[in-house]
Design a protein around this motif. Structure first.
Motif, PDB file in Angstrom:
ATOM      1  N   VAL A 163     121.340  30.214 106.658  1.00 47.38           N
ATOM      2  CA  VAL A 163     120.914  31.253 105.720  1.00 47.38           C
ATOM      3  C   VAL A 163     119.994  32.120 106.551  1.00 47.38           C
ATOM      4  N   ASP A 223     121.945  34.523 101.080  1.00 47.29           N
ATOM      5  CA  ASP A 223     123.270  34.196 101.612  1.00 47.29           C
ATOM      6  C   ASP A 223     123.669  32.785 101.184  1.00 47.29           C
ATOM      7  N   PHE A 257     120.945  44.374 104.345  1.00 48.44           N
ATOM      8  CA  PHE A 257     121.659  43.160 103.927  1.00 48.44           C
ATOM      9  C   PHE A 257     122.454  43.349 102.630  1.00 48.44           C
ATOM     10  N   ASP A 258     121.817  43.942 101.634  1.00 47.20           N
ATOM     11  CA  ASP A 258     122.496  44.103 100.337  1.00 47.20           C
ATOM     12  C   ASP A 258     123.065  45.506 100.137  1.00 47.20           C
ATOM     13  N   PRO A 292     129.552  30.600  99.729  1.00 45.47           N
ATOM     14  CA  PRO A 292     128.488  31.598  99.876  1.00 45.47           C
ATOM     15  C   PRO A 292     128.973  32.901 100.518  1.00 45.47           C
ATOM     16  N   ARG A 293     130.114  32.844 101.202  1.00 45.59           N
ATOM     17  CA  ARG A 293     130.664  34.077 101.799  1.00 45.59           C
ATOM     18  C   ARG A 293     132.103  34.247 101.344  1.00 45.59           C
ATOM     19  N   GLU A 335     130.905  39.665 103.261  1.00 48.52           N
ATOM     20  CA  GLU A 335     129.860  38.724 103.669  1.00 48.52           C
ATOM     21  C   GLU A 335     130.160  38.161 105.053  1.00 48.52           C
ATOM     22  N   ARG A 382     129.441  40.758 107.763  1.00 56.46           N
ATOM     23  CA  ARG A 382     127.980  40.854 107.828  1.00 56.46           C
ATOM     24  C   ARG A 382     127.398  39.679 108.620  1.00 56.46           C
ATOM     25  N   GLN A 383     127.911  38.492 108.346  1.00 58.43           N
ATOM     26  CA  GLN A 383     127.440  37.304 109.047  1.00 58.43           C
ATOM     27  C   GLN A 383     127.670  37.437 110.552  1.00 58.43           C
TER      28      GLN A 383
END
Lengths: 281, 334
Positions: free
Chosen positions: A257, A280, B217-218, B277-278, B283, B286-287
């Motif tokens: 995270v 996340d 991030f968002d 979570p992704r 996501e 982004r990761q």
């Protein structure tokens, strides 16, 4: 060089069906080698987890659900949900299994000597909280802390874990236990209502109190505002996170995270720490 | 210490190393080159344009690696099954990647014995990059075509000879017997190095990139830039600093193995409960970007990208990480 991926041999000493729907079972594992047992208990504290391993089915992480004083075993309570967990549910006492751990940081309970302890758990996320409560109930440890309060909710009475042990808590005067179920059931003499509502009703004092909260996301979401209202700062609310894991030691990459790895930097975080991380989860 | 090696003597030198060690070098395979163990010194192709298609990370973190042989419930570790190796012709970007991954595998409470053993057994004879190509951007991420960090020896091509900058004892063992380079040869090697770096463009600014990415991030930035991404994972497999792995049991072979994995796949973070979570490409892209340009910086104070350009060169839909970073720096929330 020590190989942190190498599991140690264990044996299942006892299994207990925890819930009426048979979906959760506890497994008490004992060590095959004395040196492994010593190493484990030298490091273990409640809130840590282990990687259990059944060769051919792989590895999966589970929180430890026992305190060291309970005996020379390590307890895991496992929901039957995936490939690994279906396999372990078929295993019996006497069967061999492999393990790595303890892993992760655990609850930093030693930092809070002299404080009141509030434990709030919901559903089968109660496993490591149970280990924490059991740890605190050891006579030489209990005296180091003030009030111990446990709020524990489940959908229905049959879904509570560790029923026998928990029943003995009602007879003690050094632990305040509040169990709650979602809807009234005949014969149920404790609380009825969701965990956040019950917490509000009981209204534990935030003064000199540290809280440990684990449960389904929806429970966490509605319990946090209640704790906030009661005066708990986010630095004094701990939780334990879960994510898909493989290595358990911060190498394989998947449980991050932000820049934190749940396996290595967690699984226990305060909500103050989590606020600093990207959402996340 | 600077040594000199006429190019015509290189095969003989390789042959000498091959008596003691496995020597890996870029070997031509059709229209690309790949690091392979040499059976003949003549196979080594040090004139490969751009970069090898695959980075040599697989020599340290194989695409599939046996971790344990399992016998009667006992896990027998395989990390010692590696002997002395030389990697010839690795570029600075890929060498730098190994150093960055040392941070992951060799620091903290747990060291990875498989990585450690291979690093220990390997001598890196780095080939300075006199002719960086269009997709290279090492100078933008804190490195350069002649970055010597992590090199045991750095070879600099000055025409008919290589000047060998011997950096340590490992390098000394391979080059110590050669004659010293002359003043003139050393000067020439310096000119080559300066010219290579000077010719490189700087496609983006890294100043403040970590905080900028956290602030996005968002934001709508990620849904927008991921639109053309296929989620194929080629960028991660070809990336010299991507190291994520999965651990699986090959029951029929009685082996526990680790395989390369990628954050670009849905299943990578999919949990047994069904929660992910992704859940979408947004996501996941982004990761990937934030791991290299924010989280890695947070953890190691280094950008987790070496500017090798493979992800730019081989992306099937031409997504360009340089453009992504540039856009991130310029992005303003509407």
């Amino acid at each position: 060089m020590h190989n942190p991926y190498k599991p140690i041999p264990m044996r299942i000493a006892r299994t207990v069906v925890e819930t009426d729907d048979q979906s959760l079972k506890s497994f008490e594992l004992v060590f095959e080698r004395e040196a492994d047992r010593e190493k484990f208990f030298a490091k273990y504290r409640p809130g840590q987890f282990c990687q259990l391993s059944i060769f051919g089915k792989g590895e999966a992480p589970f929180g430890v659900a026992s305190a060291a004083w309970e005996g020379d075993f390590v307890r895991f309570t496992i929901n039957k949900i995936g490939v690994f967990t279906r396999a372990i549910h078929k295993m019996k006492s006497g069967d061999a299994i492999s393990m790595r751990g303890p892993l992760g940081n655990g609850f930093p309970i030693e930092d809070w000597k002299g404080s009141n302890i509030l434990i709030i758990g919901g559903g089968y996320a109660f496993t490591t909280l149970f280990a924490l409560a059991q740890h605190l109930l050891a006579p030489e440890i209990r005296s180091q802390y003030n009030d111990l309060t446990v709020i524990y909710g489940a959908r229905e009475p049959g879904l509570f874990l560790y029923k026998e042990e928990i029943e003995t808590w009602y007879k003690r005067d050094d632990i305040n236990l509040y169990q709650a179920i979602d809807r009234p059931v005949e014969g149920w003499s404790h609380f009825v209502g969701y965990v956040p509502t019950v917490t509000k009703e009981i209204a534990p004092s935030a003064e000199n109190t540290v809280s440990f909260v684990c449960g389904p996301p929806v429970m966490i979401k509605f319990t946090l505002p209640v704790l906030d209202e009661l005066g708990f700062p986010p630095e004094r609310i701990y939780t334990s996170l879960e994510k898909r894991m493989k290595c358990g030691i911060g190498k394989c990459g998947r449980c991050n995270v932000g820049h934190k790895y749940i396996c290595k930097d967690g699984p226990v975080f305060t909500f103050a720490e989590l606020r600093e991380l990207p959402a996340d989860l | 210490m600077y040594k000199v090696l006429p190019k015509t003597d290189l095969p003989k030198l390789i042959g000498r190393w091959m008596e003691q060690a496995t020597v890996y070098a870029p070997v031509r395979q059709g229209d690309f080159t790949k690091f392979e163990p040499l059976s003949d010194p003549a196979q080594a192709d040090l004139y490969y344009a751009a970069n090898t298609r695959y980075p040599p990370k697989s020599l340290f973190l194989p695409q599939s690696e046996v971790m344990f042989r399992v016998k009667d419930g006992e896990f027998e570790s395989t990390e010692d099954e590696v002997s002395s190796r030389v990697i010839l012709g690795i570029h600075s970007c890929d060498t730098r990647a190994l150093q960055l991954l040392d941070g992951v595998f060799l620091t903290g409470d747990y060291q990875d014995p498989y990585w450690a053993k291979k690093r220990e057994q390997t001598t890196l004879v780095v080939l300075g990059c006199a002719d960086p190509c269009e997709t290279c951007f090492c100078t933008s991420v804190g490195s350069g075509p002649f970055d010597k960090r992590g090199a045991d020896v750095m070879l600099i091509d000055i025409g008919d000879e290589y000047v060998a900058d011997v950096r340590n004892e490992k390098g000394q063992a391979l080059f110590g017997h050669l004659p010293d380079a002359s003043r003139k040869q050393i000067d020439k090697s310096r000119q080559v190095q300066a010219a290579a770096a000077a010719g490189m463009k700087k496609p983006f600014e890294t100043e403040g990139i970590k905080d900028k990415l956290y602030s996005l991030f968002d934001s709508d930035f990620w849904p927008k830039i991921q639109q053309s991404c296929l989620g194929c994972g080629a960028c991660t497999f070809l990336c010299p600093t991507c190291y994520c792995f999965d651990i699986v049991d090959e029951a029929q072979r009685n082996e526990r193995v680790r395989n390369w994995d990628t954050c670009m796949f849905r299943i990578y973070s999919q949990e047994a409960s069904g929660h992910n979570p992704r859940p979408t490409n947004t996501e996941r892209v982004r990761q990937r970007i934030m791991h290299k340009y924010a989280y890695f910086v947070e953890l190691y104070d280094e950008i987790g990208c070496t500017g090798c350009g493979r992800c730019v060169r081989y992306c099937p839909v031409d997504l360009d990480i340089r453009q992504i970073i540039r856009s991130a720096q310029a992005w303003e929330e509407s």
